[in-house]
Design an enzyme around this catalytic site. Structure first.
Site, PDB file in Angstrom:
ATOM      1  N   GLY A   1      -0.415   6.179   1.131  1.00  0.00           N
ATOM      2  CA  GLY A   1       0.761   5.670   0.442  1.00  0.00           C
ATOM      3  C   GLY A   1       2.077   6.262   0.896  1.00  0.00           C
ATOM      4  O   GLY A   1       3.129   5.919   0.361  1.00  0.00           O
TER       5      GLY A   1
ATOM      6  N   ARG B   1      14.707   0.156   1.032  1.00  0.00           N
ATOM      7  CA  ARG B   1      15.059  -1.091   1.691  1.00  0.00           C
ATOM      8  C   ARG B   1      15.260  -2.189   0.646  1.00  0.00           C
ATOM      9  O   ARG B   1      14.837  -2.037  -0.505  1.00  0.00           O
ATOM     10  CB  ARG B   1      13.990  -1.489   2.718  1.00  0.00           C
TER      11      ARG B   1
ATOM     12  N   GLY C   1       0.781  -1.225   0.000  1.00  0.00           N
ATOM     13  CA  GLY C   1       0.000   0.000   0.000  1.00  0.00           C
ATOM     14  C   GLY C   1       0.811   1.272   0.000  1.00  0.00           C
ATOM     15  O   GLY C   1       0.285   2.343  -0.304  1.00  0.00           O
ATOM     16  N   ARG C   2       2.092   1.171   0.339  1.00  0.00           N
ATOM     17  CA  ARG C   2       2.954   2.363   0.324  1.00  0.00           C
ATOM     18  C   ARG C   2       4.386   2.008  -0.074  1.00  0.00           C
ATOM     19  O   ARG C   2       5.334   2.679   0.323  1.00  0.00           O
ATOM     20  CB  ARG C   2       2.930   3.058   1.682  1.00  0.00           C
TER      21      ARG C   2
ATOM     22  N   ASP D   1       9.051  -5.579   7.995  1.00  0.00           N
ATOM     23  CA  ASP D   1       8.039  -4.587   8.386  1.00  0.00           C
ATOM     24  C   ASP D   1       8.184  -4.145   9.839  1.00  0.00           C
ATOM     25  O   ASP D   1       7.474  -4.601  10.722  1.00  0.00           O
ATOM     26  CB  ASP D   1       6.629  -5.106   8.109  1.00  0.00           C
TER      27      ASP D   1
ATOM     28  N   ARG E   1       5.633 -12.745   1.181  1.00  0.00           N
ATOM     29  CA  ARG E   1       5.133 -13.026   2.522  1.00  0.00           C
ATOM     30  C   ARG E   1       4.207 -14.236   2.507  1.00  0.00           C
ATOM     31  O   ARG E   1       3.734 -14.665   1.455  1.00  0.00           O
ATOM     32  CB  ARG E   1       4.344 -11.806   3.038  1.00  0.00           C
TER      33      ARG E   1
ATOM     34  N   LYS F   1       9.850   2.512   0.292  1.00  0.00           N
ATOM     35  CA  LYS F   1       8.706   2.488   1.211  1.00  0.00           C
ATOM     36  C   LYS F   1       8.328   3.924   1.564  1.00  0.00           C
ATOM     37  O   LYS F   1       9.144   4.679   2.094  1.00  0.00           O
ATOM     38  CB  LYS F   1       9.040   1.711   2.477  1.00  0.00           C
TER      39      LYS F   1
ATOM     40  N   ASP G   1       0.636 -11.322   6.898  1.00  0.00           N
ATOM     41  CA  ASP G   1       1.176 -10.510   5.806  1.00  0.00           C
ATOM     42  C   ASP G   1       2.488  -9.834   6.194  1.00  0.00           C
ATOM     43  O   ASP G   1       3.109  -9.184   5.351  1.00  0.00           O
ATOM     44  CB  ASP G   1       0.153  -9.464   5.354  1.00  0.00           C
TER      45      ASP G   1
END
Length: 491
Positions: A131, A181, A97-98, A267, A188, A118, A257
């Site tokens: 986002g 990153r 989403g971002r 994450d 995932r 990211k 996820d």
């Protein structure tokens, strides 16, 4: 629209990675540029690993590329679709989403690394989000990623951090940032859950074959390659969780996820490294029921593996085969955990280490001892000849609480100690970890335009075993206000 950037000095083109599988798996789109981006920090170790020249990283082309304002020649960025369980509840379709993946580049060791921005703007998977990533959370992820790498714990990496004065609306108005990153893959558990939930067996198989071909080629030779894949992920996840527990790391959002198919830490949101040892510590203010408390992480990982096994079942075929693959986890976790504790205690014998751990952890909890400092001071005491454990006793509410334990421990060292025990322990127990309050200090300075503390903390966290930090403020007890820091799913 992002402009075309010059290629990096050491790479002339980018490969698509997962994007090569096509639009059933990803959506191709460009990042949304930042207004007047600026540098915040970069990781020299990450740059060296990727073969990126420090001089090039100082140039405008690099700033544009890593803030989403330019694209490398030949790159076709994409966001991937996945689904997942969040806090134990099926959340349906999710996705990047971002984040946008620019593609893959070969690292210094020859492995292909996906390079991802990211905070790069809206994607079809942003749902109600914008986002973007805020400076606060981006600093936390940047530092933690490289800290975990230096601690020897499998993780996604962070190359650099750029920012902008563009406003981002969370609980309050903050400013935007982009973390660049990288990892061999960001796939995932939720990628498989996505296709399984839709009974789309063809893309499910395509994805599994891709992961096996790229990352687990030995599974191809197994009688059931998909069961072998599940088993390999279960074993890797067990090793990862054991290392988390041993270092006192709390992830905070262990949704399916957020679980890596390569058993990487992925994450970094509301994570925390324990201050006072509290096995029930909940680091995520959004985790109202404590699902992801420190002592629940091993069981949650097991639950998540069962969710992955359910997703892979159409390929594996037999429920018993899937269950057998997942059920290697508890034994592997126990073995890995025992090995971790043995290393921290400076012992060669995992059984002897395990016998010492239960009474030790109970006393650390009762006495609210600082977890990182306990292990570091114990290491220093052993390295300095075992003549005094006063530095350790100073961490305890009742100074004599571990006296009988010290007697048992010294006996174990005599019988099972590693060669050069003290030095080995100093290599296993860090002086510095990115505690919440250290990150908060760096964030507070950065929000005023001073990024020096981000860079200083990065240096310490990427050399965490260096004895020069033992007398530094970074290796001291946290201040009283540290316990009041709240991190949540927006962090």
């Amino acid at each position: 629209m992002s402009e075309q950037a010059s290629p990096t000095p050491s790479h002339s083109h980018w490969q698509p990675g997962l994007g090569a599988l096509g639009e059933a798996f990803v959506t191709f789109l460009n990042p949304v540029p930042l207004t007047r981006p600026h540098w915040i920090a970069h990781s020299p170790a990450a740059a060296d690993y990727l073969g990126l020249d420090e001089a090039w990283l100082a140039q405008e082309d690099a700033l544009k590329l890593f803030s989403g304002n330019a694209l490398p020649e030949g790159a076709r960025p994409w966001a991937s679709v996945y689904s997942g369980h969040q806090f134990g509840v099926w959340a349906g379709q999710l996705g990047d989403g971002r984040a946008l993946t620019l593609g893959t580049l070969p690292a210094a060791d020859g492995t292909l690394q996906e390079i991802q921005l990211k905070g790069s703007g809206l994607t079809p998977y942003s749902r109600m989000g914008d986002g973007r990533a805020v400076l606060r959370s981006s600093i936390r992820e940047f530092i933690a990623s490289e800290a975990m790498q230096a601690l020897g714990i499998p993780t996604t990496r962070a190359l650099c951090l750029t920012g902008s004065r563009d406003p981002v609306y969370r609980e309050q108005v903050e400013t935007a940032a982009v973390v660049t990153r990288f990892a061999p893959s960001f796939i995932r558990f939720g990628h498989f859950e996505h296709f399984a939930s839709r009974q789309q067996d063809i893309p499910l198989r395509t994805l599994a074959d891709y992961v096996i071909g790229q990352h687990y080629p030995h599974c191809r030779q197994a009688p059931n390659p998909y069961a072998a894949l599940l088993r390999a992920v279960a074993e890797g996840t067990a090793d990862l969780i054991a290392q988390w527990q041993a270092i006192g790391f709390c992830h905070g959002v262990m949704n399916t996820d957020n679980m890596s198919m390569l058993a990487l830490t992925i994450d970094y949101g509301p994570y925390q490294f324990l201050d006072a040892y509290d096995p029930g510590h909940i680091c995520n203010h959004s985790d109202e029921r404590g699902r992801y408390a420190y002592d629940r992480q091993p069981d949650v990982a097991y639950w998540n593996l069962y969710a992955l096994g359910q997703a892979l079942l159409p390929l594996i075929g037999e429920v018993d085969d899937a269950k057998a693959a997942v059920d290697v986890y508890p034994t592997r976790l126990a073995e890995s955990q025992a090995a971790c504790w043995a290393a921290k205690l400076g012992l060669q014998d995992s059984t002897a280490a395990s016998e010492l751990m239960q009474p030790l952890l109970m006393q650390l909890s009762v006495n609210q001892a600082d977890f990182t400092l306990f292990w570091r001071r114990l290491s220093l005491a052993v390295a300095e000849g075992r003549s005094s454990f006063d530095g350790v006793r100073d961490l305890l509410m009742r100074r004599d609480a571990l006296d009988s334990w010290f007697t048992d421990y010294l006996r174990a060292l005599d019988e099972h100690g590693l060669p050069d025990t003290g030095a080995a322990m100093l290599r296993a127990n860090p002086a510095v970890v990115p505690r919440n309050y250290l990150c908060q200090n760096a964030i507070a300075a950065a929000e005023k335009g001073d990024f020096s503390e981000v860079r200083n903390l990065l240096e310490a966290c990427t050399t965490p075993y260096d004895t020069r930090w033992d007398t530094h403020a970074y290796a001291g007890l946290p201040p009283d206000w540290a316990s009041g820091i709240c991190v949540s799913c927006s962090s």
